[in-house]
Design an enzyme around this catalytic site. Structure first.
Site, PDB file in Angstrom:
ATOM      1  N   VAL A 155     -35.856 -18.002  25.967  1.00  0.00           N
ATOM      2  CA  VAL A 155     -37.269 -18.408  25.604  1.00  0.00           C
ATOM      3  C   VAL A 155     -37.235 -20.052  25.348  1.00  0.00           C
ATOM      4  CG1 VAL A 155     -39.030 -18.361  23.763  1.00  0.00           C
ATOM      5  CG2 VAL A 155     -37.835 -16.264  24.463  1.00  0.00           C
ATOM      6  N   TYR A 156     -36.288 -20.334  24.749  1.00  0.00           N
ATOM      7  CA  TYR A 156     -36.125 -21.756  24.876  1.00  0.00           C
ATOM      8  C   TYR A 156     -36.246 -22.599  26.178  1.00  0.00           C
ATOM      9  CZ  TYR A 156     -33.818 -26.454  23.685  1.00  0.00           C
ATOM     10  OH  TYR A 156     -33.321 -27.845  23.566  1.00  0.00           O
ATOM     11  N   GLY A 157     -34.941 -22.015  26.981  1.00  0.00           N
ATOM     12  CA  GLY A 157     -34.868 -22.791  28.255  1.00  0.00           C
ATOM     13  C   GLY A 157     -36.038 -22.741  29.150  1.00  0.00           C
TER      14      GLY A 157
END
Length: 248
Positions: A155-157
């Protein structure tokens, strides 16, 4: 030559701690009127007072970047306080680490709201006026995991990969009008926000040739350079500030 931001107003999101606060400190030390933002009013006011105590000019605007109305208010209030916004640093970000199957919908939406939607609408609100004046600088803060896949960082990446593409799209859109849009891609950096990672942060650092965790001031220096006239020919770049991770 030291960059001079005298007479310029800079909005730095997520600037009550970590990299964002160091960016605000460095810009203010070089003459900019800095608008700091974050959700914690007490930390924001403390950061402002610290800058003012050294002779700098700063104000704080409380903003919840998950709320589009708050994003709009942040842009409008920054213009009111500074007269205009010459520099926008999209630093605020959420970085939860979890297996894909364990990410709740609410968290997914929150990450994309802060990491993608808020920068998009801040640029939409502020870049056209920069273009009309014929000058401005926007620096987005990404991450090395936007280009290097890592487990539990989907999700972050992916949110930061979207921000990197937006960086290039905005550079293509605004460069001819004198507005420079670039990004930095930090590696593991020791901040209040990454303290919870503990030894995992040092483990990430071992994947870089430098083999150490970065400091907020090191990343901030790159952001400040991209915001300065010294980077006048730099458009649409994603500058790695990651201890050489790009090399391996």
């Amino acid at each position: 030559m030291t960059a001079d931001f005298t007479g310029k107003t800079a909005l730095v999101t997520g600037s009550t701690s970590g990299i964002g606060r160091e960016v605000a400190n460095q810009l203010a030390a070089r003459g900019a009127h800095v608008i700091l933002s974050g959700r914690d009013e007490a930390r924001g006011e403390a950061a402002v007072q610290a800058i003012r105590a050294t002779g700098g000019k700063a104000d704080f605007v409380r903003a919840d970047l998950t709320d589009t109305r708050s994003v709009t208010h942040l842009a409008e209030r920054s213009v009111e306080l500074g007269g205009r916004v010459d520099i926008l640093v999209n630093n605020a970000g959420l970085y939860p680490f979890a297996p894909t199957a364990e990410v709740p919908l609410s968290q997914f939406d929150e990450v994309y709201a802060v990491n993608v939607r808020a920068p998009f609408f801040l640029v939409a609100a502020l870049a056209p006026a920069m273009a009309e004046r014929g000058s401005g600088a926007i620096v987005n803060v990404s991450t090395m995991v936007a280009t290097n896949g890592m487990a539990q960082m989907a999700v972050y990446g992916s949110s930061k990969a979207a921000l990197q593409l937006l960086t290039k799209s905005w550079a293509a859109e605004f460069a001819a009008s004198g507005v420079r849009v670039n990004a930095v891609s930090p590696g593991p950096t020791r901040t209040e926000g990454t303290a919870a990672l503990g030894d995992n942060l040092d483990g990430l650092a071992t994947t870089t040739p430098l083999n150490r965790v970065g400091r907020p001031e090191e990343v901030a220096a790159a952001i400040v350079w991209l915001a300065s006239d010294a980077a006048s020919l730099v458009h649409g770049a994603v500058l790695p500030v990651d201890g050489g991770r790009l090399a391996v």
